[in-house]
Design an enzyme around this catalytic site. Structure first.
Site, mmCIF file in Angstrom:
data_model
loop_
_atom_site.group_PDB
_atom_site.id
_atom_site.type_symbol
_atom_site.label_atom_id
_atom_site.label_comp_id
_atom_site.label_asym_id
_atom_site.label_seq_id
_atom_site.Cartn_x
_atom_site.Cartn_y
_atom_site.Cartn_z
ATOM 1 C CG MET A 110 64.280 27.364 31.113
ATOM 2 S SD MET A 110 65.054 25.872 31.819
ATOM 3 C CE MET A 110 65.642 25.100 30.307
ATOM 4 C CB ILE A 167 68.288 22.762 23.726
ATOM 5 C CG1 ILE A 167 67.401 21.678 23.119
ATOM 6 C CG2 ILE A 167 69.197 23.355 22.646
ATOM 7 C CD1 ILE A 167 66.444 22.191 22.051
ATOM 8 N N GLY A 197 70.909 29.620 31.260
ATOM 9 C CA GLY A 197 70.193 30.008 30.044
ATOM 10 C C GLY A 197 70.109 28.901 29.006
ATOM 11 C CB SER A 198 69.239 26.134 28.476
ATOM 12 O OG SER A 198 68.769 26.185 29.807
ATOM 13 N NE ARG A 199 64.095 25.115 21.983
ATOM 14 C CZ ARG A 199 64.428 25.068 20.692
ATOM 15 N NH1 ARG A 199 64.809 26.168 20.075
ATOM 16 N NH2 ARG A 199 64.390 23.938 20.035
#
Length: 240
Positions: A110, A167, A197-199
């Site tokens: 993301m 995450i 912002g991440s996963r």
């Protein structure tokens, strides 16, 4: 075909595209940004314009658009918006109790421009939640095993377990969860978000083949990642 009891009307207004609902988690940030913008505007108009852009972006980041989840108890649905950045065999974290053999892990990256509201990948009961503190480094190009994360597993009504992990990335500074162990969720239901912002990783049960490809754009609550039964399912959906 719609039944007599179903509303055939679909929202196609401009608001669905340009003015989606704001998630409650973002309200305070938008209010703070708006107040700062007002003060900057009074002090110096160009600074106020910059503040206005920042306020609009803050609203954009915390948007929570309506999603229509495909109907099918066997479907595994994308829990996050973003790009499918990795599909590989990985041993799942022991905390989510999915065994010690490698399983297919689908990673969705993301960016700050994606919707960051996360949705349940399947219908079922939350069986494990484990928070792991860690670093804040890029999640785009590595496994990021040292990053801060929240790990979950959910048991479907058929007794199959699916794992998923939020995450935090380089810019993200907080993982937000709205659920606890034993909560019942429906596929596509909001369970949390990650700021800026991440996963998000999804661990498929053994034998389940992914239905997405590397580089594909995933839409939370709508994109089908796989099928617990390995069969095609109806395309009819339920809006959430």
């Amino acid at each position: 075909m719609n039944s007599k009891n179903e509303d055939p009307t679909v929202n196609l207004s401009w608001k669905r595209y340009l003015l989606p609902p704001l998630h409650p988690e973002g309200q305070k940030f938008v209010i703070i940004a708006a107040v700062v913008t007002l003060l900057l505007w009074i002090m110096f108009v160009p600074l106020g314009l910059i503040g206005l852009l920042a306020t609009i972006f803050c609203f954009y980041f915390f948007r929570n658009p309506q999603r229509v989840t495909p109907i099918g108890d066997d479907l595994i649905i994308a829990p996050a918006d973003g790009i499918v950045s990795n599909i590989m065999e990985v041993v799942p974290p022991p905390e989510i109790d999915m065994g010690n053999e490698p399983l297919t892990r689908i990673s969705i990256f993301m960016s700050v421009f994606n919707v960051h509201v996360n949705r349940a990948p399947v219908t079922g009961k939350i069986t494990q939640i484990h928070y792991r503190p860690g670093k804040f480094v890029s999640v785009a190009e590595k496994d990021s095993e040292d990053n801060e994360r929240e790990e979950y597993s959910i048991m479907t009504p058929s007794g199959k377990k699916v794992g998923f992990v939020q995450i935090a990335g380089l810019v993200a500074r907080r993982i937000v969860s709205f659920v606890k162990v034993d909560d019942e969720l429906k596929a596509g239901q909001v369970f949390g978000l990650i700021r800026f912002g991440s996963r998000l990783d999804v661990f498929l049960p053994k034998g389940v083949e992914p239905r997405v490809a590397l580089g594909q754009t995933a839409i939370a609550g709508e994109t089908i990642l796989g099928s617990l039964e390995g069969e095609q399912t109806a395309i009819k959906g339920e809006e959430r």
